[in-house]
Write a protein that holds these residues in place. Sequence first.
Motif, PDB file in Angstrom:
ATOM      1  N   LYS A  48    -108.315 -40.271 -23.365  1.00 11.89           N
ATOM      2  CA  LYS A  48    -108.788 -40.375 -21.987  1.00 11.89           C
ATOM      3  C   LYS A  48    -107.719 -41.006 -21.093  1.00 11.89           C
ATOM      4  O   LYS A  48    -106.865 -41.750 -21.577  1.00 11.89           O
ATOM      5  N   THR A  49    -107.822 -40.732 -19.802  1.00 15.87           N
ATOM      6  CA  THR A  49    -106.936 -41.328 -18.824  1.00 15.87           C
ATOM      7  C   THR A  49    -106.964 -42.850 -18.970  1.00 15.87           C
ATOM      8  O   THR A  49    -108.032 -43.440 -19.099  1.00 15.87           O
ATOM      9  N   GLY A  50    -105.771 -43.447 -19.002  1.00 11.71           N
ATOM     10  CA  GLY A  50    -105.654 -44.897 -19.127  1.00 11.71           C
ATOM     11  C   GLY A  50    -105.344 -45.377 -20.534  1.00 11.71           C
ATOM     12  O   GLY A  50    -104.881 -46.497 -20.718  1.00 11.71           O
ATOM     13  N   GLU A  51    -105.566 -44.528 -21.537  1.00 18.93           N
ATOM     14  CA  GLU A  51    -105.238 -44.905 -22.922  1.00 18.93           C
ATOM     15  C   GLU A  51    -103.733 -44.799 -23.149  1.00 18.93           C
ATOM     16  O   GLU A  51    -103.054 -44.022 -22.490  1.00 18.93           O
ATOM     17  N   LYS A  52    -103.239 -45.564 -24.119  1.00 24.44           N
ATOM     18  CA  LYS A  52    -101.858 -45.414 -24.551  1.00 24.44           C
ATOM     19  C   LYS A  52    -101.783 -44.184 -25.460  1.00 24.44           C
ATOM     20  O   LYS A  52    -102.602 -44.008 -26.354  1.00 24.44           O
TER      21      LYS A  52
ATOM     22  N   THR B 124     -98.757 -43.974 -20.825  1.00 31.37           N
ATOM     23  CA  THR B 124    -100.197 -43.974 -20.555  1.00 31.37           C
ATOM     24  C   THR B 124    -100.678 -42.559 -20.243  1.00 31.37           C
ATOM     25  O   THR B 124    -100.032 -41.840 -19.473  1.00 31.37           O
TER      26      THR B 124
ATOM     27  N   ARG C  50    -102.412 -39.750 -18.414  1.00 30.36           N
ATOM     28  CA  ARG C  50    -102.805 -39.551 -17.017  1.00 30.36           C
ATOM     29  C   ARG C  50    -103.863 -38.462 -16.875  1.00 30.36           C
ATOM     30  O   ARG C  50    -104.464 -38.308 -15.822  1.00 30.36           O
TER      31      ARG C  50
END
Length: 163
Positions: A12-16, A131, A133
């Motif tokens: 998901k967006t925001g995960e490394k 990250t 996006r």
Amino acid sequence: ADGQEAFRALVKTGEKAPAFSLRDVEGNDVSFRPGDDQATLIVFWSVFCPLCRELMPGVNGFAGRHGATIRVVGVNLDGKRFSAAVRSYLAETALRFPVGLDDLRGDFFIASDPFGVEKTPTAVLVDGGGTVRGAWAADRIRDFLVEADSIVAPLQKGASPGQ
């Protein structure tokens, strides 16, 4: 979970983003290292997937337009067993980006399982800091390709910060 790997949902967006290192059909290294200061679009696909074959020219066009600022890396999920079919497809399409062959390590695929890929094609956009996006699976890649130039514009503006 005590170091045990398990199947996961799509990133998901925001995960490394997880790193990976694969080999292409010629045995050359195809790696992704998050946080190397280069934004990357990772495309997971299969040569036997009609939607993948339909959308690959659009991904190739994206690579041609944005390759200077956004790296494109293909991850083929067909495995070594079908490397001849992959080699043939790559020869006829002349893709502008490297394609690594995902491979099993134990019960898990090296690249696609840590990203939570369940369908092909799947595209994951990662910024230069590593990250996620955005992630688009199956038909949603059409949406990404239509909006790609505006989606990646902020990543390109930040591509060469003035240290």
